[in-house]
Structures are given as structure tokens and as C-alpha cells.
Design a protein around this motif. Sequence first.
Motif, PDB file in Angstrom:
ATOM      1  N   LEU A  37      -3.038  19.965   9.337  1.00 21.46           N
ATOM      2  CA  LEU A  37      -2.096  18.851   9.281  1.00 21.46           C
ATOM      3  C   LEU A  37      -2.712  17.665  10.006  1.00 21.46           C
ATOM      4  O   LEU A  37      -3.408  17.840  10.996  1.00 21.46           O
ATOM      5  N   ILE A  38      -2.420  16.474   9.501  1.00 22.20           N
ATOM      6  CA  ILE A  38      -2.796  15.268  10.216  1.00 22.20           C
ATOM      7  C   ILE A  38      -1.534  14.466  10.483  1.00 22.20           C
ATOM      8  O   ILE A  38      -0.717  14.255   9.586  1.00 22.20           O
ATOM      9  N   ASN A  39      -1.381  14.088  11.739  1.00 17.15           N
ATOM     10  CA  ASN A  39      -0.263  13.235  12.122  1.00 17.15           C
ATOM     11  C   ASN A  39      -0.810  11.837  12.340  1.00 17.15           C
ATOM     12  O   ASN A  39      -1.817  11.652  13.026  1.00 17.15           O
ATOM     13  N   ILE A  40      -0.138  10.854  11.747  1.00 20.26           N
ATOM     14  CA  ILE A  40      -0.501   9.445  11.865  1.00 20.26           C
ATOM     15  C   ILE A  40       0.637   8.775  12.616  1.00 20.26           C
ATOM     16  O   ILE A  40       1.772   8.755  12.137  1.00 20.26           O
ATOM     17  N   TYR A  41       0.341   8.237  13.808  1.00 22.16           N
ATOM     18  CA  TYR A  41       1.380   7.740  14.717  1.00 22.16           C
ATOM     19  C   TYR A  41       1.035   6.334  15.198  1.00 22.16           C
ATOM     20  O   TYR A  41      -0.082   6.081  15.642  1.00 22.16           O
ATOM     21  N   THR A  42       1.998   5.424  15.116  1.00 19.50           N
ATOM     22  CA  THR A  42       1.815   4.092  15.674  1.00 19.50           C
ATOM     23  C   THR A  42       2.440   4.030  17.061  1.00 19.50           C
ATOM     24  O   THR A  42       3.546   4.523  17.269  1.00 19.50           O
ATOM     25  N   LYS A  43       1.727   3.390  17.983  1.00 20.69           N
ATOM     26  CA  LYS A  43       2.178   3.310  19.373  1.00 20.69           C
ATOM     27  C   LYS A  43       3.112   2.125  19.630  1.00 20.69           C
ATOM     28  O   LYS A  43       3.447   1.860  20.780  1.00 20.69           O
ATOM     29  N   HIS A  44       3.528   1.422  18.602  1.00 27.87           N
ATOM     30  CA  HIS A  44       4.232   0.157  18.791  1.00 27.87           C
ATOM     31  C   HIS A  44       5.655   0.226  18.232  1.00 27.87           C
ATOM     32  O   HIS A  44       5.881   0.731  17.138  1.00 27.87           O
ATOM     33  N   THR A  45       6.601  -0.313  18.980  1.00 29.00           N
ATOM     34  CA  THR A  45       8.008  -0.245  18.581  1.00 29.00           C
ATOM     35  C   THR A  45       8.381  -1.263  17.508  1.00 29.00           C
ATOM     36  O   THR A  45       9.511  -1.236  17.017  1.00 29.00           O
ATOM     37  N   THR A  46       7.458  -2.130  17.154  1.00 27.90           N
ATOM     38  CA  THR A  46       7.725  -3.088  16.074  1.00 27.90           C
ATOM     39  C   THR A  46       6.742  -2.871  14.925  1.00 27.90           C
ATOM     40  O   THR A  46       6.283  -3.806  14.280  1.00 27.90           O
ATOM     41  N   SER A  95       9.793   4.980  10.361  1.00 29.15           N
ATOM     42  CA  SER A  95       9.305   6.066  11.213  1.00 29.15           C
ATOM     43  C   SER A  95       8.045   5.616  11.937  1.00 29.15           C
ATOM     44  O   SER A  95       7.222   4.885  11.383  1.00 29.15           O
ATOM     45  N   SER A  96       7.878   6.094  13.149  1.00 27.26           N
ATOM     46  CA  SER A  96       6.657   5.776  13.886  1.00 27.26           C
ATOM     47  C   SER A  96       5.515   6.720  13.533  1.00 27.26           C
ATOM     48  O   SER A  96       4.374   6.486  13.935  1.00 27.26           O
ATOM     49  N   SER A  97       5.802   7.781  12.751  1.00 28.03           N
ATOM     50  CA  SER A  97       4.724   8.711  12.388  1.00 28.03           C
ATOM     51  C   SER A  97       5.023   9.424  11.073  1.00 28.03           C
ATOM     52  O   SER A  97       6.171   9.488  10.624  1.00 28.03           O
ATOM     53  N   GLN A  98       3.956   9.966  10.519  1.00 26.69           N
ATOM     54  CA  GLN A  98       4.031  10.819   9.334  1.00 26.69           C
ATOM     55  C   GLN A  98       3.050  11.965   9.553  1.00 26.69           C
ATOM     56  O   GLN A  98       1.969  11.760  10.110  1.00 26.69           O
ATOM     57  N   THR A  99       3.422  13.148   9.097  1.00 29.07           N
ATOM     58  CA  THR A  99       2.533  14.304   9.158  1.00 29.07           C
ATOM     59  C   THR A  99       2.270  14.769   7.737  1.00 29.07           C
ATOM     60  O   THR A  99       3.214  15.000   6.969  1.00 29.07           O
ATOM     61  N   ILE A 100       0.980  14.901   7.395  1.00 30.81           N
ATOM     62  CA  ILE A 100       0.577  15.215   6.028  1.00 30.81           C
ATOM     63  C   ILE A 100      -0.385  16.395   6.062  1.00 30.81           C
ATOM     64  O   ILE A 100      -1.346  16.407   6.847  1.00 30.81           O
ATOM     65  N   PRO A 101      -0.160  17.400   5.204  1.00 26.75           N
ATOM     66  CA  PRO A 101      -1.110  18.511   5.137  1.00 26.75           C
ATOM     67  C   PRO A 101      -2.398  18.073   4.431  1.00 26.75           C
ATOM     68  O   PRO A 101      -2.390  17.141   3.622  1.00 26.75           O
ATOM     69  N   PHE A 102      -3.483  18.767   4.758  1.00 25.76           N
ATOM     70  CA  PHE A 102      -4.741  18.551   4.039  1.00 25.76           C
ATOM     71  C   PHE A 102      -5.429  19.885   3.809  1.00 25.76           C
ATOM     72  O   PHE A 102      -5.223  20.853   4.540  1.00 25.76           O
ATOM     73  N   LYS A 103      -6.206  19.931   2.739  1.00 26.53           N
ATOM     74  CA  LYS A 103      -6.937  21.142   2.365  1.00 26.53           C
ATOM     75  C   LYS A 103      -8.314  20.722   1.880  1.00 26.53           C
ATOM     76  O   LYS A 103      -8.430  19.761   1.116  1.00 26.53           O
ATOM     77  N   ASP A 104      -9.339  21.439   2.322  1.00 30.35           N
ATOM     78  CA  ASP A 104     -10.721  21.090   1.976  1.00 30.35           C
ATOM     79  C   ASP A 104     -11.013  19.623   2.290  1.00 30.35           C
ATOM     80  O   ASP A 104     -11.639  18.916   1.501  1.00 30.35           O
ATOM     81  N   ASN A 105     -10.546  19.171   3.428  1.00 26.54           N
ATOM     82  CA  ASN A 105     -10.717  17.799   3.922  1.00 26.54           C
ATOM     83  C   ASN A 105     -10.087  16.743   3.008  1.00 26.54           C
ATOM     84  O   ASN A 105     -10.459  15.573   3.065  1.00 26.54           O
ATOM     85  N   LYS A 106      -9.121  17.124   2.189  1.00 29.93           N
ATOM     86  CA  LYS A 106      -8.459  16.169   1.297  1.00 29.93           C
ATOM     87  C   LYS A 106      -6.963  16.174   1.567  1.00 29.93           C
ATOM     88  O   LYS A 106      -6.334  17.236   1.652  1.00 29.93           O
ATOM     89  N   LEU A 107      -6.412  14.967   1.697  1.00 30.79           N
ATOM     90  CA  LEU A 107      -4.972  14.836   1.902  1.00 30.79           C
ATOM     91  C   LEU A 107      -4.218  15.408   0.709  1.00 30.79           C
ATOM     92  O   LEU A 107      -4.614  15.192  -0.442  1.00 30.79           O
ATOM     93  N   LEU A 108      -3.143  16.119   0.980  1.00 31.19           N
ATOM     94  CA  LEU A 108      -2.317  16.679  -0.091  1.00 31.19           C
ATOM     95  C   LEU A 108      -1.168  15.721  -0.405  1.00 31.19           C
ATOM     96  O   LEU A 108       0.012  16.070  -0.304  1.00 31.19           O
ATOM     97  N   LEU A 109      -1.548  14.512  -0.793  1.00 30.99           N
ATOM     98  CA  LEU A 109      -0.572  13.500  -1.195  1.00 30.99           C
ATOM     99  C   LEU A 109      -0.233  13.675  -2.664  1.00 30.99           C
ATOM    100  O   LEU A 109      -1.058  14.160  -3.447  1.00 30.99           O
ATOM    101  N   GLY A 110       0.960  13.229  -3.038  1.00 31.50           N
ATOM    102  CA  GLY A 110       1.332  13.207  -4.446  1.00 31.50           C
ATOM    103  C   GLY A 110       0.549  12.140  -5.190  1.00 31.50           C
ATOM    104  O   GLY A 110      -0.087  11.268  -4.581  1.00 31.50           O
ATOM    105  N   THR A 111       0.614  12.183  -6.491  1.00 26.03           N
ATOM    106  CA  THR A 111      -0.155  11.275  -7.348  1.00 26.03           C
ATOM    107  C   THR A 111      -0.003   9.818  -6.955  1.00 26.03           C
ATOM    108  O   THR A 111      -0.973   9.069  -6.921  1.00 26.03           O
ATOM    109  N   PHE A 116       0.960   3.916   4.641  1.00 32.21           N
ATOM    110  CA  PHE A 116       1.010   2.507   5.012  1.00 32.21           C
ATOM    111  C   PHE A 116       1.316   2.325   6.497  1.00 32.21           C
ATOM    112  O   PHE A 116       2.141   3.040   7.059  1.00 32.21           O
ATOM    113  N   PHE A 117       0.665   1.320   7.078  1.00 35.12           N
ATOM    114  CA  PHE A 117       1.041   0.793   8.377  1.00 35.12           C
ATOM    115  C   PHE A 117       1.905  -0.427   8.092  1.00 35.12           C
ATOM    116  O   PHE A 117       1.497  -1.317   7.336  1.00 35.12           O
ATOM    117  N   ILE A 118       3.095  -0.480   8.681  1.00 32.08           N
ATOM    118  CA  ILE A 118       4.005  -1.593   8.475  1.00 32.08           C
ATOM    119  C   ILE A 118       4.057  -2.435   9.746  1.00 32.08           C
ATOM    120  O   ILE A 118       4.449  -1.936  10.807  1.00 32.08           O
TER     121      ILE A 118
END
Length: 135
Positions: A37-46, A95-111, A116-118
Motif C-alpha cells: 500500500l502507498i499512502n499519499i498525505y499532505t501536511k497542510h490544512t488548506t 481528504s488529507s490522504s489517500q491509500t492505494i494498493p500496488f502490485k508489481d510496483n504498479k498502482l492499482l488504480l481504475g482506468t 491529485f494534489f488540491i
Amino acid sequence: MTIMETIKINTKKQFEIIDITKQIKEYLKNTKSENGLINIYTKHTTSAIIVNENEKGLLKDFKNTLNNLIPENKDYHHNSIDNNAPSHLQSLFLSSSQTIPFKDNKLLLGTWQSIFFIELDGPRTNREIILTIIN
């Protein structure tokens, strides 16, 4: 095993949607973790991290929806401190973070999914995003 890395982003606008999918994929390719799993987290409240479709009209709709929910021209209490209450309030709906699974070093995102960083209170330099791999 847990691996952590920080990436930095500079933003150019008050509100900005930045696709960081490519950066996350590059980071995964350079790690020794194949699955997990990879968690992507922003440290900023805005700011926020979201997963959605990278379609121009949808991204405009996203911005318009946030602005309609929390307009700039209201009398917010927090504005007496640093005049960015709408940015803080908009982040409550995201959300300040998203957690996404990966397999064989590839993100398991949908098509159609991208990561995004907002930016809600830019422009800013050195916005920090913490990447944490868990496997």
C-alpha cells in the motif's frame, strides 16, 4: 517494512488541481517494494489529496462545486486571523490522504483514476506530500 519519502510541490494559483499520478508511479518504480500500500498525505490544512478522473470539465465542476458550497464573500470568523477561512472550510469536505494498493510496483488504480494534489490557498512554495509505503 515501511518506507517514507517527501515530495515538494510549488503551486501557482489560489485554487489549483495538480495531477501527481506520474510522480507517484515514478517513486514506486524506484523502490524495492513490489506489492503493498502507498499512502499519499499532505501536511497542510488548506490542501488535499483526492483520487478522481482527470477530465477538464469535471475538474472545473469540482472547483465550482467547492466555491458554491463555501463562497469567498462570507463573513467567516477565521478571516480575522489570516483571511483564508474558505480554504480551511473547503478542505473539510476533502481528504488529507489517500491509500492505494500496488502490485508489481504498479498502482492499482481504475482506468480513469488519477491522484491529485488540491491547492486551496495558493500560490505556495514547498508544499510537502509524504509518501509512505507499507508492505
